[in-house]
Design a protein around this motif. Structure first.
Motif, PDB file in Angstrom:
ATOM      1  N   GLY A  52      55.148 -26.690  66.406  1.00 14.67           N
ATOM      2  CA  GLY A  52      55.522 -25.395  66.392  1.00 14.67           C
ATOM      3  C   GLY A  52      54.855 -24.607  65.595  1.00 14.67           C
ATOM      4  O   GLY A  52      53.603 -24.457  65.457  1.00 14.67           O
ATOM      5  N   SER A  53      55.465 -23.740  64.742  1.00 12.44           N
ATOM      6  CA  SER A  53      54.885 -23.020  63.747  1.00 12.44           C
ATOM      7  C   SER A  53      54.476 -23.574  62.423  1.00 12.44           C
ATOM      8  O   SER A  53      54.107 -22.959  61.352  1.00 12.44           O
ATOM      9  CB  SER A  53      55.711 -21.838  63.336  1.00 12.44           C
ATOM     10  N   ALA A  54      54.533 -25.095  62.469  1.00 10.05           N
ATOM     11  CA  ALA A  54      54.013 -25.618  61.475  1.00 10.05           C
ATOM     12  C   ALA A  54      54.539 -25.889  60.051  1.00 10.05           C
ATOM     13  O   ALA A  54      53.935 -25.994  59.114  1.00 10.05           O
ATOM     14  CB  ALA A  54      52.342 -25.766  61.560  1.00 10.05           C
ATOM     15  N   GLY A  55      55.626 -25.618  59.978  1.00  7.71           N
ATOM     16  CA  GLY A  55      56.565 -25.336  58.829  1.00  7.71           C
ATOM     17  C   GLY A  55      56.529 -26.738  58.202  1.00  7.71           C
ATOM     18  O   GLY A  55      56.083 -26.880  56.830  1.00  7.71           O
ATOM     19  N   TRP A  56      56.804 -27.802  58.642  1.00  4.63           N
ATOM     20  CA  TRP A  56      56.459 -29.107  58.024  1.00  4.63           C
ATOM     21  C   TRP A  56      55.153 -29.606  57.658  1.00  4.63           C
ATOM     22  O   TRP A  56      55.066 -29.905  56.595  1.00  4.63           O
ATOM     23  CB  TRP A  56      57.066 -30.350  59.064  1.00  4.63           C
ATOM     24  N   SER A  57      54.355 -29.178  58.298  1.00  5.66           N
ATOM     25  CA  SER A  57      52.765 -29.695  58.111  1.00  5.66           C
ATOM     26  C   SER A  57      52.452 -28.778  56.895  1.00  5.66           C
ATOM     27  O   SER A  57      51.792 -29.292  55.900  1.00  5.66           O
ATOM     28  CB  SER A  57      51.871 -29.261  59.305  1.00  5.66           C
ATOM     29  N   ILE A  58      52.800 -27.510  56.792  1.00  6.43           N
ATOM     30  CA  ILE A  58      52.504 -26.666  55.613  1.00  6.43           C
ATOM     31  C   ILE A  58      53.137 -27.191  54.405  1.00  6.43           C
ATOM     32  O   ILE A  58      52.557 -27.390  53.344  1.00  6.43           O
ATOM     33  CB  ILE A  58      53.079 -25.282  55.686  1.00  6.43           C
ATOM     34  N   SER A  61      51.453 -30.487  53.197  1.00  7.99           N
ATOM     35  CA  SER A  61      50.015 -30.034  52.646  1.00  7.99           C
ATOM     36  C   SER A  61      50.151 -29.568  51.163  1.00  7.99           C
ATOM     37  O   SER A  61      49.611 -30.064  50.527  1.00  7.99           O
ATOM     38  CB  SER A  61      49.402 -28.980  53.564  1.00  7.99           C
ATOM     39  N   ARG A  62      51.214 -28.932  51.094  1.00  5.26           N
ATOM     40  CA  ARG A  62      51.478 -28.424  49.514  1.00  5.26           C
ATOM     41  C   ARG A  62      52.082 -29.637  48.651  1.00  5.26           C
ATOM     42  O   ARG A  62      51.737 -29.575  47.440  1.00  5.26           O
ATOM     43  CB  ARG A  62      52.528 -27.512  49.541  1.00  5.26           C
ATOM     44  N   ALA A  63      52.417 -30.744  49.469  1.00  3.96           N
ATOM     45  CA  ALA A  63      52.923 -32.010  48.669  1.00  3.96           C
ATOM     46  C   ALA A  63      51.687 -32.728  48.435  1.00  3.96           C
ATOM     47  O   ALA A  63      51.876 -33.914  47.822  1.00  3.96           O
ATOM     48  CB  ALA A  63      53.981 -32.509  49.274  1.00  3.96           C
ATOM     49  N   GLY A  64      50.686 -32.625  48.837  1.00  3.80           N
ATOM     50  CA  GLY A  64      49.465 -33.393  48.818  1.00  3.80           C
ATOM     51  C   GLY A  64      49.221 -34.338  49.875  1.00  3.80           C
ATOM     52  O   GLY A  64      48.299 -35.184  49.712  1.00  3.80           O
ATOM     53  N   ALA A  65      49.865 -34.231  50.969  1.00  5.08           N
ATOM     54  CA  ALA A  65      49.550 -34.855  52.262  1.00  5.08           C
ATOM     55  C   ALA A  65      48.226 -34.358  52.852  1.00  5.08           C
ATOM     56  O   ALA A  65      47.850 -33.233  52.925  1.00  5.08           O
ATOM     57  CB  ALA A  65      50.757 -35.049  53.161  1.00  5.08           C
ATOM     58  N   ARG A  66      47.791 -35.017  53.788  1.00  2.22           N
ATOM     59  CA  ARG A  66      46.632 -34.510  54.766  1.00  2.22           C
ATOM     60  C   ARG A  66      47.383 -34.527  56.346  1.00  2.22           C
ATOM     61  O   ARG A  66      47.008 -35.379  57.059  1.00  2.22           O
ATOM     62  CB  ARG A  66      45.342 -35.433  54.748  1.00  2.22           C
ATOM     63  N   PRO A  67      48.088 -33.340  56.508  1.00  5.38           N
ATOM     64  CA  PRO A  67      48.561 -33.286  58.009  1.00  5.38           C
ATOM     65  C   PRO A  67      47.737 -32.769  59.082  1.00  5.38           C
ATOM     66  O   PRO A  67      46.642 -32.084  58.717  1.00  5.38           O
ATOM     67  CB  PRO A  67      49.735 -32.297  57.497  1.00  5.38           C
ATOM     68  N   VAL A  68      48.142 -33.161  59.993  1.00 12.48           N
ATOM     69  CA  VAL A  68      47.526 -32.453  61.487  1.00 12.48           C
ATOM     70  C   VAL A  68      48.849 -32.062  62.322  1.00 12.48           C
ATOM     71  O   VAL A  68      49.591 -32.809  62.520  1.00 12.48           O
ATOM     72  CB  VAL A  68      46.908 -33.714  62.323  1.00 12.48           C
ATOM     73  N   GLY A  69      48.536 -30.602  62.639  1.00 10.93           N
ATOM     74  CA  GLY A  69      49.724 -30.098  63.548  1.00 10.93           C
ATOM     75  C   GLY A  69      49.352 -30.094  64.941  1.00 10.93           C
ATOM     76  O   GLY A  69      48.043 -29.800  65.143  1.00 10.93           O
ATOM     77  N   MET A  70      50.190 -30.864  65.731  1.00 11.04           N
ATOM     78  CA  MET A  70      49.670 -30.863  67.277  1.00 11.04           C
ATOM     79  C   MET A  70      50.951 -30.265  67.940  1.00 11.04           C
ATOM     80  O   MET A  70      52.235 -30.565  67.754  1.00 11.04           O
ATOM     81  CB  MET A  70      49.545 -32.481  67.667  1.00 11.04           C
ATOM     82  N   ASP A  71      50.478 -29.477  69.158  1.00  6.67           N
ATOM     83  CA  ASP A  71      51.522 -29.003  69.733  1.00  6.67           C
ATOM     84  C   ASP A  71      50.915 -28.773  71.402  1.00  6.67           C
ATOM     85  O   ASP A  71      49.624 -28.454  71.350  1.00  6.67           O
ATOM     86  CB  ASP A  71      52.024 -27.628  69.254  1.00  6.67           C
ATOM     87  N   ALA A  86      48.862 -17.341  55.764  1.00  2.00           N
ATOM     88  CA  ALA A  86      49.875 -16.881  54.710  1.00  2.00           C
ATOM     89  C   ALA A  86      50.074 -17.672  53.683  1.00  2.00           C
ATOM     90  O   ALA A  86      50.161 -17.232  52.636  1.00  2.00           O
ATOM     91  CB  ALA A  86      50.932 -16.217  55.628  1.00  2.00           C
ATOM     92  N   ALA A  87      50.171 -18.949  54.061  1.00  4.32           N
ATOM     93  CA  ALA A  87      50.611 -19.975  52.817  1.00  4.32           C
ATOM     94  C   ALA A  87      49.333 -20.445  52.095  1.00  4.32           C
ATOM     95  O   ALA A  87      49.507 -21.180  51.384  1.00  4.32           O
ATOM     96  CB  ALA A  87      51.229 -20.992  53.568  1.00  4.32           C
ATOM     97  N   ARG A  88      48.263 -19.888  52.519  1.00  3.19           N
ATOM     98  CA  ARG A  88      46.800 -20.273  51.870  1.00  3.19           C
ATOM     99  C   ARG A  88      46.566 -22.029  51.911  1.00  3.19           C
ATOM    100  O   ARG A  88      46.224 -22.554  50.838  1.00  3.19           O
ATOM    101  CB  ARG A  88      46.836 -19.803  50.454  1.00  3.19           C
ATOM    102  N   VAL A  89      46.729 -22.432  52.994  1.00  3.61           N
ATOM    103  CA  VAL A  89      46.699 -24.071  53.037  1.00  3.61           C
ATOM    104  C   VAL A  89      45.675 -24.235  54.392  1.00  3.61           C
ATOM    105  O   VAL A  89      45.780 -23.284  55.197  1.00  3.61           O
ATOM    106  CB  VAL A  89      47.983 -24.711  53.107  1.00  3.61           C
ATOM    107  N   ARG A  90      45.082 -25.233  54.420  1.00  2.00           N
ATOM    108  CA  ARG A  90      44.243 -25.480  55.801  1.00  2.00           C
ATOM    109  C   ARG A  90      44.332 -26.987  56.010  1.00  2.00           C
ATOM    110  O   ARG A  90      44.403 -27.923  55.415  1.00  2.00           O
ATOM    111  CB  ARG A  90      42.752 -25.271  55.467  1.00  2.00           C
ATOM    112  N   PHE A  91      44.613 -26.956  57.392  1.00  2.00           N
ATOM    113  CA  PHE A  91      44.567 -28.466  57.986  1.00  2.00           C
ATOM    114  C   PHE A  91      44.481 -28.212  59.466  1.00  2.00           C
ATOM    115  O   PHE A  91      44.441 -27.260  59.858  1.00  2.00           O
ATOM    116  CB  PHE A  91      45.896 -29.183  57.738  1.00  2.00           C
TER     117      PHE A  91
END
Length: 266
Positions: A52-58, A61-71, A86-91
């Motif tokens: 979805g809008s990747a709330g979990w993945s964001i 990422s902030r917790a130090g994981a390497r996420p991939v968001g798929m939809d 907006a969250a200033r993270v990248r994955f």
């Protein structure tokens, strides 16, 4: 359906979806800090199925994981991209189907889905794929509606009843006028997990909270959820060697149970 309703969905549920920074489970948004279903995510490769809008993945990422968001929805992925900036993270964000995950075997430490792809895709195809891309010892955690909710839901009026509205045996594809969802009896879920090399670590069936209202349910349905489980959260671990590409058949649907005319055992 998701392309058409994505903007309205985000507006309606924005405050609920952002609870605990996005790292919360189910329609009641129970904090991952409380449940600890994913374990320590630092340095872990995580795939979110139906992000979805990747709330979990964001949050991950902030917790130090390497996420991939798929939809599967390009509109939802566009929302995810905006939230990520907006969250200033990248994955990575990937447009793909959960029935055919475009990653190699043993690629991820964790696969998760919070009312995402596991709700809207055929489990006999999606669960084997999730198991395939998991590393041995990895976890697959997903939240979706409980079988009891499916059995008692008045789909036409979209509310819960205190009557059985459909047969338990043969649960699989549930269609309404808007979309299609999937559900299995408990025994079929457990059998499918076992064939895919996944062992059940826990099954949570949260009680609807009294202290706050979720935007996902009316007051009437939330009261229903204080007596019977509205949702299920499965925590699974991959204990078998990698299934490989041939492992997709591990989810082959078994022959349905039949009832004896004389009331004997199937």
């Amino acid at each position: 359906m998701w392309d058409r309703t994505a903007a309205a969905y985000e507006r309606r549920h924005a405050s609920v979806l952002r609870r605990d920074g996005g790292a919360a489970w189910g329609t009641f948004r129970i904090s991952e800090r409380r449940l600890r279903l994913l374990g320590d995510v630092r340095g872990k490769d995580v795939l979110e199925l139906g992000c979805g809008s990747a709330g979990w993945s964001i949050a991950l990422s902030r917790a130090g994981a390497r996420p991939v968001g798929m939809d599967f929805s390009p509109v939802r992925l566009a929302q995810a991209s905006e939230r990520m900036r907006a969250a200033r993270v990248r994955f990575p964000l990937v447009e793909a189907r959960a029935e055919a995950i475009p990653f190699s075997d043993d690629r991820f430490d964790i696969v998760l889905s919070d009312y995402g792809a596991t709700t809207f895709t055929d489990p006999y195809r999606t669960v084997p794929e999730a198991a395939r891309v998991l590393r041995p010892g990895g976890r697959f955690v997903f939240a979706h509606m409980s079988p009891l909710r499916s059995l008692t839901q008045d789909a036409r009026n979209d509310h819960q009843t205190r009557r059985l509205m459909r047969d338990y045996f043969g649960l699989h594809e549930l269609r309404d006028r808007y979309s299609v969802e999937f559900q299995l009896p408990y025994g079929e879920w457990i059998g499918l997990f076992g064939r895919c090399g996944l062992s059940v670590e826990s099954l949570l069936e949260p009680v609807a909270p009294r202290t706050w209202r979720t935007s996902y349910f009316s007051a009437r349905d939330q009261d229903w959820g204080r007596h019977w489980p509205i949702e299920s959260i499965w925590q699974l671990r991959k204990s078998a060697p990698s299934l490989g590409r041939s492992g997709r058949n591990g989810g082959q649907r078994p022959r349905p149970a039949t009832r004896s005319r004389r009331g004997g055992r199937p």
